[in-house]
Design an enzyme around this catalytic site. Structure first.
Site, short mmCIF file in Angstrom:
data_model
loop_
_atom_site.label_atom_id
_atom_site.label_comp_id
_atom_site.label_asym_id
_atom_site.label_seq_id
_atom_site.Cartn_x
_atom_site.Cartn_y
_atom_site.Cartn_z
N GLU A 1 -10.05 2.15 4.33
CA GLU A 1 -9.74 3.41 3.62
C GLU A 1 -11.04 4.00 3.02
OE1 GLU A 1 -6.45 2.92 0.78
OE2 GLU A 1 -7.71 3.91 -0.71
N LYS B 1 -4.57 -6.66 3.16
CA LYS B 1 -4.50 -5.50 2.26
C LYS B 1 -5.90 -5.13 1.77
CE LYS B 1 -3.22 -2.25 -0.51
NZ LYS B 1 -3.37 -2.36 -1.93
N HIS C 1 -7.63 -3.38 4.55
CA HIS C 1 -7.02 -2.05 4.63
C HIS C 1 -7.73 -1.11 3.65
CE1 HIS C 1 -4.44 0.92 2.64
NE2 HIS C 1 -3.84 1.11 3.79
N ASN C 2 -7.93 -1.56 2.43
CA ASN C 2 -8.59 -0.72 1.43
C ASN C 2 -10.04 -0.45 1.82
OD1 ASN C 2 -6.15 -1.15 0.13
ND2 ASN C 2 -7.08 -1.29 -1.89
N SER D 1 0.83 -1.20 0.00
CA SER D 1 0.00 0.00 0.00
C SER D 1 0.86 1.24 0.00
CB SER D 1 -0.92 0.03 1.22
OG SER D 1 -1.65 1.23 1.23
P1 NDP Z 1 -0.76 -2.04 -14.22
O1 NDP Z 1 -1.74 -2.65 -13.32
O2 NDP Z 1 -1.20 -0.96 -15.13
O3 NDP Z 1 -0.07 -3.21 -15.09
C1 NDP Z 1 0.84 -2.91 -16.11
C2 NDP Z 1 1.95 -3.92 -16.12
O4 NDP Z 1 1.43 -5.24 -16.28
C3 NDP Z 1 2.92 -3.68 -17.25
O5 NDP Z 1 4.21 -3.94 -16.79
C4 NDP Z 1 2.47 -4.69 -18.27
O6 NDP Z 1 3.48 -5.08 -19.18
C5 NDP Z 1 2.11 -5.85 -17.38
N1 NDP Z 1 1.25 -6.84 -18.02
C6 NDP Z 1 -0.05 -6.70 -18.35
N2 NDP Z 1 -0.52 -7.83 -18.91
C7 NDP Z 1 0.50 -8.70 -18.92
C8 NDP Z 1 0.65 -10.06 -19.35
N3 NDP Z 1 -0.38 -10.74 -19.86
N4 NDP Z 1 1.86 -10.64 -19.22
C9 NDP Z 1 2.90 -9.98 -18.69
N5 NDP Z 1 2.82 -8.71 -18.25
C10 NDP Z 1 1.64 -8.08 -18.37
O7 NDP Z 1 0.51 -1.50 -13.39
P2 NDP Z 1 0.62 -0.76 -11.98
O8 NDP Z 1 2.05 -0.47 -11.81
O9 NDP Z 1 -0.36 0.35 -11.85
O10 NDP Z 1 0.17 -1.85 -10.91
C11 NDP Z 1 0.82 -3.12 -10.81
C12 NDP Z 1 0.11 -3.94 -9.77
O11 NDP Z 1 0.20 -3.28 -8.52
C13 NDP Z 1 -1.38 -4.14 -10.02
O12 NDP Z 1 -1.75 -5.43 -9.61
C14 NDP Z 1 -2.03 -3.11 -9.14
O13 NDP Z 1 -3.33 -3.48 -8.76
C15 NDP Z 1 -1.08 -3.12 -7.96
N6 NDP Z 1 -1.08 -1.91 -7.15
C16 NDP Z 1 -1.17 -0.69 -7.72
C17 NDP Z 1 -1.16 0.46 -6.95
C18 NDP Z 1 -1.22 1.77 -7.60
O14 NDP Z 1 -1.27 2.78 -6.88
N7 NDP Z 1 -1.20 1.85 -8.91
C19 NDP Z 1 -1.04 0.41 -5.49
C20 NDP Z 1 -0.84 -0.92 -4.99
C21 NDP Z 1 -0.89 -2.01 -5.80
P3 NDP Z 1 3.65 -4.32 -20.60
O15 NDP Z 1 4.47 -3.10 -20.31
O16 NDP Z 1 4.37 -5.30 -21.46
O17 NDP Z 1 2.29 -3.99 -21.09
#
Ligand code: NDP
Length: 478
Positions: A189, A182, A185-186, A128
């Site tokens: 929130e 987690k 937690h959300n 988080s």
């Molecule tokens: P995203 O959820 O937008 O995911 C994008 C990433 O996933 C890219 O690296 C992409 O690769 C990869 N991806 C998507 N599909 C595939 C696939 N089929 N095979 C391999 N790679 C794949 O990224 P975030 O950074 O926002 O979040 C990452 C995780 O963290 C998520 O699960 C999210 O829920 C969690 N999270 C996010 C928070 C936030 O504030 N954003 C906070 C806490 C947790 P490519 O570049 O090749 O497309």
């Protein structure tokens, strides 16, 4: 040198997390499905520390020291499964695979079992704090085996937020425990944000204050028992002036609250477990109501009637203090309910979760970070017998006790003058239900027995009973 930790999935969260590892001196292997993101990270932030970039998953895995530790930061759901399957083929028994995404805890339980068969430690890990937390120190909630935490824990603890020298990271429990905590937690929130929004509405529509005035009030509240990240940012959002109109920013934002699903999961899970998390549920429903655009527009057209009078506020300072106390009391109830859900989940899924430790790791890095969490940690750490509800811990019993007048005045006034306070009101209703010696549930049992022969138990003797409602109405033991 071989890398100590690897991150795959280098979107916002993954790249910031990788930078955090590197900045803390860990040799960090990085990988992304499309190589461009890996290159961009190395080019823009290579100076943060020692990175080892790989184009293929095989090279990525080979670049790590054994037992390997890999954090997956990709889109939750199908993409996470795809990445797990690909990596599992390349890993060896003893390696540790961490899912740092927002996975549903039930998916984590399933994935952990599948990986365990291959001898791989699978760690569902709640993270988080958003982008900034990932880079500067998040609150980290790892599940998985105790054994995995022995080598993974120190690395995660080092990059986590720290409060009073203590890391905001602890082993939560086995398999899905980290993602479960987690999730809750959300949910908390959501409840906290809803309560703050209601307090704002009371000050705005009840007392007729301007956003700028309310910003000052929240900034003041942030110096006391409500001191928290959410109160702090609320003051900043309310103080924001829109560049286009020159008016308050909050007035040009569409009043439709979005959500991504973790609040809904928290409530769905609570329903399955039979835990009344009314504060979280009301917060999710309030966002739902805000999104009912057509109905809300129709309601304006119909002109649904409400009360005629305005809230007669005699002393503004007293009113503001009353809202603050009501907010604090409602917040205590929301947290108590969330902790109840964690306790119920722990019982259902066989996790040994230390609620004091959970509150401790929420003190920094995460969205609900607050001074108030110290009190929760104390409530669970200082008493030999853990309280059955947070509300029974002496500090909180006293805080809620002292809030009685203001809390009831706010809820009664809100009803009287037509300001919706589902969070405040449901918290108070829950509190009164919990403390009631007798509940009308007895009548419900009677109704159920009448129409469905569902039977009931008596207060004065053991056994299960039924009244022959359509016969002579005598009681029979069943
Ligand atoms: P995203 O959820 O937008 O995911 C994008 C990433 O996933 C890219 O690296 C992409 O690769 C990869 N991806 C998507 N599909 C595939 C696939 N089929 N095979 C391999 N790679 C794949 O990224 P975030 O950074 O926002 O979040 C990452 C995780 O963290 C998520 O699960 C999210 O829920 C969690 N999270 C996010 C928070 C936030 O504030 N954003 C906070 C806490 C947790 P490519 O570049 O090749 O497309």
């Amino acid at each position: 040198p071989k890398a100590e930790i690897g991150v795959t999935g280098l979107a916002v969260m993954g790249s910031n997390l990788a930078r955090n590892f590197a900045r803390n001196g860990f040799v960090t292997a990085v990988h992304n499905r499309s190589y461009a993101k890996t290159q961009a990270l190395l080019e823009e932030h290579g100076g943060d520390g020692t990175f080892v970039g790989s184009e293929s998953a095989a090279d990525f895995v080979a670049s790590l020291a054994t037992p390997r530790k890999i954090i997956i930061m990709v889109k939750a759901g199908g993409p996470t499964d795809a990445v797990i399957d690909e990596l599992a083929e390349l890993l060896e028994p003893g390696d540790i695979l961490v899912d740092g995404g927002n996975a549903k805890f039930s998916d984590t339980i399933r994935r952990e079992a599948a990986m365990r068969e291959k001898g791989i430690h699978f760690v569902g890990c709640g993270i988080s704090g958003g982008e900034e937390g990932a880079l500067l120190g998040p609150s980290i909630m790892p599940g998985g085996s105790k054994q995995s935490y022995e080598s993974l824990g120190p690395i995660l603890e080092k990059i986590s937020a720290h409060v009073d020298g203590a890391p905001c990271c602890t082993h939560i429990g086995t398999d899905g425990a980290g993602h479960f905590v987690k999730m809750v937690h959300n949910g908390i929130e959501y409840a906290d944000m809803q309560l703050i929004a209601e307090a704002y509405d009371l000050l705005r529509r009840g007392a007729g204050l301007s956003p700028a005035q309310i910003a000052d009030i929240f900034a003041e509240w942030n110096k006391g028992e409500l001191d928290s990240f959410l109160i702090e940012i609320t003051a900043q959002v309310l103080a924001q002036v829109d560049a286009t109109t020159g008016g308050p920013f909050v007035d040009i934002v569409k009043d439709v609250a979005g959500m991504k699903g973790t609040g809904t999961w928290t409530v769905q899970t609570a329903l399955d477990l039979g835990v009344p998390v009314s504060g979280i549920a009301e917060a999710v429903f309030a966002r739902g109501l805000s999104s009912q655009g057509e109905q809300r527009a129709a309601a304006q057209q119909v002109g649904l009637p409400g009360p005629q009078e305005q809230w007669p506020i005699e002393d503004l300072d007293v009113f503001v203090a009353t809202v603050r106390v009501a907010l604090y009391a409602s917040k205590i109830v929301a947290y108590a309910q969330g902790l109840d859900e964690i306790q119920a989940g722990a019982k259902e899924y066989g996790w040994d979760i230390d609620l004091g430790a959970v509150a401790r790791i929420w003190r920094g890095g995460c969205i609900i970070r607050a001074v108030f969490l110290n009190r929760i940690t104390e409530a669970y750490d200082t008493t030999a017998e853990k309280p059955l509800s947070l509300l029974f811990a002496p500090y909180f019993t006293e805080a809620i006790g002292g809030a009685q007048g203001p809390w009831r005045d706010v809820v009664a006034g809100a009803a009287r003058y037509g300001i919706p306070t589902p969070g405040f009101s449901s918290a108070l209703a829950y509190y009164d239900g919990l403390r009631a010696e007798r509940l009308p549930a007895a009548l419900i049992q009677g109704q159920r027995d009448f129409f469905g022969a569902h039977t009931y138990q008596r207060t004065d003797k053991e056994g299960t009973y039924h009244v022959l409602w359509s016969g002579d109405r005598s009681e029979v033991q069943s």
